[in-house]
Design a protein around this motif. Structure first.
Motif, short mmCIF file in Angstrom:
data_model
loop_
_atom_site.label_atom_id
_atom_site.label_comp_id
_atom_site.label_asym_id
_atom_site.label_seq_id
_atom_site.Cartn_x
_atom_site.Cartn_y
_atom_site.Cartn_z
N LEU A 6 0.80 -1.22 0.00
CA LEU A 6 0.00 0.00 0.00
C LEU A 6 0.84 1.28 0.00
CD1 LEU A 6 -2.93 0.80 -0.11
CD2 LEU A 6 -2.96 0.85 2.38
N PRO A 7 1.91 1.39 0.80
CA PRO A 7 2.72 2.62 0.74
C PRO A 7 3.37 2.83 -0.64
CG PRO A 7 3.22 1.40 2.73
CD PRO A 7 2.34 0.53 1.90
N TYR A 8 3.77 1.74 -1.30
CA TYR A 8 4.39 1.87 -2.62
C TYR A 8 3.37 2.32 -3.67
CZ TYR A 8 8.33 -0.47 -0.48
OH TYR A 8 9.37 -0.79 0.33
N ILE A 9 2.16 1.84 -3.53
CA ILE A 9 1.10 2.26 -4.45
C ILE A 9 0.80 3.75 -4.25
CG2 ILE A 9 -1.35 1.99 -5.00
CD1 ILE A 9 -0.99 -1.02 -4.38
N ALA A 10 0.74 4.18 -3.00
CA ALA A 10 0.49 5.59 -2.71
C ALA A 10 1.63 6.45 -3.25
CB ALA A 10 0.34 5.80 -1.21
N LEU A 11 2.86 5.99 -3.10
CA LEU A 11 4.00 6.73 -3.63
C LEU A 11 3.95 6.78 -5.16
CD1 LEU A 11 6.71 8.14 -3.10
CD2 LEU A 11 7.79 5.90 -3.28
N ILE A 13 1.28 6.63 -7.06
CA ILE A 13 0.20 7.54 -7.46
C ILE A 13 0.65 8.99 -7.30
CG2 ILE A 13 -2.09 8.36 -6.79
CD1 ILE A 13 -2.78 5.43 -6.15
N THR A 14 1.36 9.30 -6.23
CA THR A 14 1.85 10.66 -6.01
C THR A 14 2.84 11.08 -7.09
OG1 THR A 14 1.56 10.38 -3.63
CG2 THR A 14 2.99 12.18 -4.35
#
Length: 138
Positions: A6-11, A13-14
């Motif tokens: 999840l943190p890698y996906i958020a990164l 997307i950013t």
């Protein structure tokens, strides 16, 4: 979906959003911006005034010395911020708290001695061309 990704996906997307915004701004500027070139727009610009000298002119070594001092004290700040953040946690155990305080005092002492040395050599003196040891302070 696993919580580890999840943190890698958020990164991702950013980063994708940031790159997308930059591309949209560049494309809109190209499509909507005026394209009238003239001599004034093509002239070199230096802080709102006409350039005084050529870019190939030699620069006084004092500019480089100040730049090196700037980098040294930036590195000092980079080392002091994490220490300051963790110092409260290090105070929980008295031995580590005193050790951390002693280490930062030694670190700042070495930097202060270096600053004192270059100040004494006149490297930070911009008012005169002669080194500090040769000037007459009378």
């Amino acid at each position: 979906m696993e919580s580890q990704t999840l943190p890698y996906i958020a990164l991702g997307i950013t980063v994708a959003f940031s790159v997308g915004i930059a591309m949209v701004i560049l494309v809109l500027n190209r499509l909507l911006g005026p394209h009238r070139m003239n001599a004034e727009k093509g002239a070199p610009f230096e802080c709102g005034s006409d350039p005084v000298d050529s870019p190939g002119k030699r620069v006084n070594v004092r500019f480089y010395v100040v730049a090196i001092f700037f980098v040294v004290f930036d590195i000092e700040a980079v080392f002091l911020f994490p220490w300051a953040v963790l110092y409260r946690e290090l105070l929980a155990t008295p031995a580590f708290g005193m050790l951390a305080l002693a280490e930062v005092v030694v670190f700042l002492g070495i930097l202060a001695m270096g600053l004192w040395y270059v100040w004494g050599k006149g490297a930070l003196d911009w008012a005169f061309d002669a080194p500090a040891s040769r000037r007459n302070h009378g």
